[in-house]
Design an enzyme around this catalytic site. Sequence first.
Site, mmCIF file in Angstrom:
data_model
loop_
_atom_site.group_PDB
_atom_site.id
_atom_site.type_symbol
_atom_site.label_atom_id
_atom_site.label_comp_id
_atom_site.label_asym_id
_atom_site.label_seq_id
_atom_site.Cartn_x
_atom_site.Cartn_y
_atom_site.Cartn_z
ATOM 1 N N GLU A 68 7.098 17.059 -7.221
ATOM 2 C CA GLU A 68 6.432 15.777 -7.059
ATOM 3 C C GLU A 68 6.719 15.311 -5.630
ATOM 4 O O GLU A 68 7.884 15.282 -5.212
ATOM 5 C CB GLU A 68 6.978 14.765 -8.067
ATOM 6 C CG GLU A 68 6.250 13.440 -7.925
ATOM 7 C CD GLU A 68 6.706 12.363 -8.909
ATOM 8 O OE1 GLU A 68 7.557 12.650 -9.765
ATOM 9 O OE2 GLU A 68 6.181 11.251 -8.777
ATOM 10 N N ARG B 65 19.500 23.148 -14.844
ATOM 11 C CA ARG B 65 19.386 22.695 -13.466
ATOM 12 C C ARG B 65 20.695 22.962 -12.735
ATOM 13 O O ARG B 65 21.745 23.128 -13.358
ATOM 14 C CB ARG B 65 18.994 21.221 -13.387
ATOM 15 C CG ARG B 65 19.923 20.273 -14.120
ATOM 16 C CD ARG B 65 19.299 18.884 -14.246
ATOM 17 N NE ARG B 65 19.139 18.225 -12.973
ATOM 18 C CZ ARG B 65 17.963 17.794 -12.501
ATOM 19 N NH1 ARG B 65 16.863 17.959 -13.191
ATOM 20 N NH2 ARG B 65 17.896 17.190 -11.344
ATOM 21 N N LYS C 210 16.507 12.894 -6.711
ATOM 22 C CA LYS C 210 15.706 12.288 -5.650
ATOM 23 C C LYS C 210 15.859 10.769 -5.622
ATOM 24 O O LYS C 210 15.780 10.166 -4.564
ATOM 25 C CB LYS C 210 14.236 12.675 -5.809
ATOM 26 C CG LYS C 210 13.927 13.998 -5.105
ATOM 27 C CD LYS C 210 12.458 14.278 -5.076
ATOM 28 C CE LYS C 210 12.008 14.832 -6.394
ATOM 29 N NZ LYS C 210 10.627 15.309 -6.394
HETATM 30 P P1 ATP Z 1 15.089 14.966 -9.305
HETATM 31 O O1 ATP Z 1 15.736 15.081 -10.664
HETATM 32 O O2 ATP Z 1 15.987 15.306 -8.170
HETATM 33 O O3 ATP Z 1 14.367 13.683 -9.088
HETATM 34 P P2 ATP Z 1 12.710 16.242 -10.147
HETATM 35 O O4 ATP Z 1 12.923 17.235 -11.219
HETATM 36 O O5 ATP Z 1 12.153 14.925 -10.520
HETATM 37 O O6 ATP Z 1 14.010 16.128 -9.285
HETATM 38 P P3 ATP Z 1 10.426 17.555 -9.120
HETATM 39 O O7 ATP Z 1 9.778 17.410 -7.807
HETATM 40 O O8 ATP Z 1 9.696 17.093 -10.322
HETATM 41 O O9 ATP Z 1 11.805 16.810 -9.008
HETATM 42 O O10 ATP Z 1 10.943 19.032 -9.321
HETATM 43 C C1 ATP Z 1 10.203 20.183 -9.061
HETATM 44 C C2 ATP Z 1 10.818 21.320 -9.842
HETATM 45 O O11 ATP Z 1 12.168 21.511 -9.432
HETATM 46 C C3 ATP Z 1 10.827 21.042 -11.319
HETATM 47 O O12 ATP Z 1 10.339 22.174 -11.995
HETATM 48 C C4 ATP Z 1 12.269 20.789 -11.635
HETATM 49 O O13 ATP Z 1 12.567 21.227 -12.921
HETATM 50 C C5 ATP Z 1 12.997 21.602 -10.572
HETATM 51 N N1 ATP Z 1 14.305 21.019 -10.280
HETATM 52 C C6 ATP Z 1 14.585 19.738 -9.926
HETATM 53 N N2 ATP Z 1 15.909 19.551 -9.797
HETATM 54 C C7 ATP Z 1 16.496 20.749 -10.054
HETATM 55 C C8 ATP Z 1 17.855 21.206 -10.076
HETATM 56 N N3 ATP Z 1 18.879 20.394 -9.805
HETATM 57 N N4 ATP Z 1 18.072 22.504 -10.386
HETATM 58 C C9 ATP Z 1 17.048 23.336 -10.655
HETATM 59 N N5 ATP Z 1 15.760 22.973 -10.650
HETATM 60 C C10 ATP Z 1 15.470 21.690 -10.351
HETATM 61 MG MG MG Z 2 10.205 15.337 -11.815
#
Ligand code: ATP
Ligand code: MG
Length: 559
Positions: free
Chosen positions: A38, A264, A274
């Site tokens: 995102e 994760r 984020k």
């Molecule tokens: P955050 O939790 O930091 O806000 P998010 O999951 O909302 O991150 P996205 O941009 O939606 O951020 O993530 C893109 C991809 O990265 C998703 O498939 C998510 O599952 C993966 N992802 C996010 N954080 C992690 C992490 N700590 N370890 C592994 N994969 C991750």
């Molecule tokens: Mg997300």
Amino acid sequence: MSSTEAPSEAGQDFIRDIIRRDLDSGAAEGVVTRFPPEPNGYLHIGHAKSICLNFGVAAEFGGRCNLRFDDTNPTKEEQEFIDGIIEDVRWLGFDWGARVRYASDYFEQLYEWAVHLIRAGRAYVDDQSQEEMRASRGTLTEPGRNSPWRDRTAEENIDLLVRMRAGEFPDGARVLRAKIDMAAGNINLRDPVLYRILHARHPRTGTDWCIYPSYDFAHGQSDAIEGVTHSLCTLEFADHRPLYDWLIEHLPVPSRPRQYEFARLNLTHTLLSKRVLTELVRGGHVDGWDDPRMPTLSGYRRRGVPPEAIRDFVKRIGVARADSMVDVAMLEASIRETLNLTAERRMVVLNPLKVVIENYPEGETEQLDAVNNPSNPDAGTRPVTFSREIYVERDDFMEDPPKKFFRLAPGREVRLRYAYFVTCREVIRDADGEVVELRCTYDPETRGGNTPPDGRKVKGTIHWVSAADSVRAEVRLYEPLFTDPEPEAGGFAAAINPASRQTLVDCRLEPAIVQENSDDAMQFERLGYFVRDPVSTSDHPVFNRTVGLRDSWAKVAGK
Ligand code: ATP
Ligand code: MG
């Protein structure tokens, strides 16, 4: 350290097992994955795990991986983040073929599918307020209650959806919901929201839309449009999988992707969210998303971490089904090992103390050979200038040293790296009694730092730079942003390590460093790995320490 289940060999984990099984059984004909960020912030090292997994398996199984922005929430998303994410994925070493994809490319198709669900009696427009919907959703132990608007006719629902799209209603006035089961054990199936009204400009579609699909409605359908076979996401989406499958089952989508969840990445001394990273930036706790203390890919890049080191780290931690905490020391080990092979050695004095070599002729200089990289003989040598006045590290001198201190002290002899043995003869102080200069003598028979004919040995070797031609520079040293190994995401601001950045303004570089004008990381001998910061100019060179040579943090933290 509590690592994830280590893979028995490269490329062995449960995700790869599933893919192999699906290919063998014919359940999948090929492998298509996607990385779906995102664009509401810059990527962090947790995302690197997902990127390496998605692009990695696609490459290993001869498939492809799409970079697809999940851009369904225009109030939080910005073009700056889209551009930054593209740069970061490329920097990490991955390629997504001809073009970047966006969930917003599919807005028209998603809208048609929403109409399809309404016609099939599987979606309805709900006029309840957010509070009313929350109140009627039920809990983990109690079922929810049906909305009073749940049984509208298809015609009425379509009329309202058309008018929602046309902008007739304010934000929050109505939503489109899937009609599934308000008593479902899984709350995600209690008539989840598919569309909401948001009068907000979208970075790509501008003002074309004022209704936007929810994550759940957009994600699986985008996967299906792109022919994604294995939709890999983190564990928090496991509860969404029944909804993912329900939508795929009830829509005329062109393919049937399946979702799989993995753990994760969590890192000690680090917050990978984020939301937290955004607050660190907005609150001015750091200098921006690429502050070298940030766990963002842009922060690591600015700090001098090579992408190979991040890929190596991700490979070592593996992919597992259960959450765990990885010690940040493991990341640092990957960085050190990668840089040890590639980084050229240079001499720099961080806290200079002047040394005058009394028996070295005034006005004379000579060139000595210094080794560029002991782990790579092909890197050769370079000349360094030696002269009567040099700088050494203040820490390498002690007036009244303990027995095991093998560096400079009154009457003691040390080796100057690549140069000569020198002996400290006199200590000069200023009016306040502070040591400002050492008077030494050198032994001309030890040129190159070699043992003299009498076989005399010294235990200590220290680095130095010639005073006259050294270049003054600023060097920034870093410690973890959080001293607590497992910082709390709530109220984190109070826990920020005030000593996370130390700025040294009177460092002395060997001149080759600025002449080379390179953005590659270097090893400053005995001090660690360093890289030039982008703010650096020829008048005011600035360097960041990427990582020290040993894990000094573990010692400080008493681990
Ligand atoms: P955050 O939790 O930091 O806000 P998010 O999951 O909302 O991150 P996205 O941009 O939606 O951020 O993530 C893109 C991809 O990265 C998703 O498939 C998510 O599952 C993966 N992802 C996010 N954080 C992690 C992490 N700590 N370890 C592994 N994969 C991750
Ligand atoms: Mg997300």
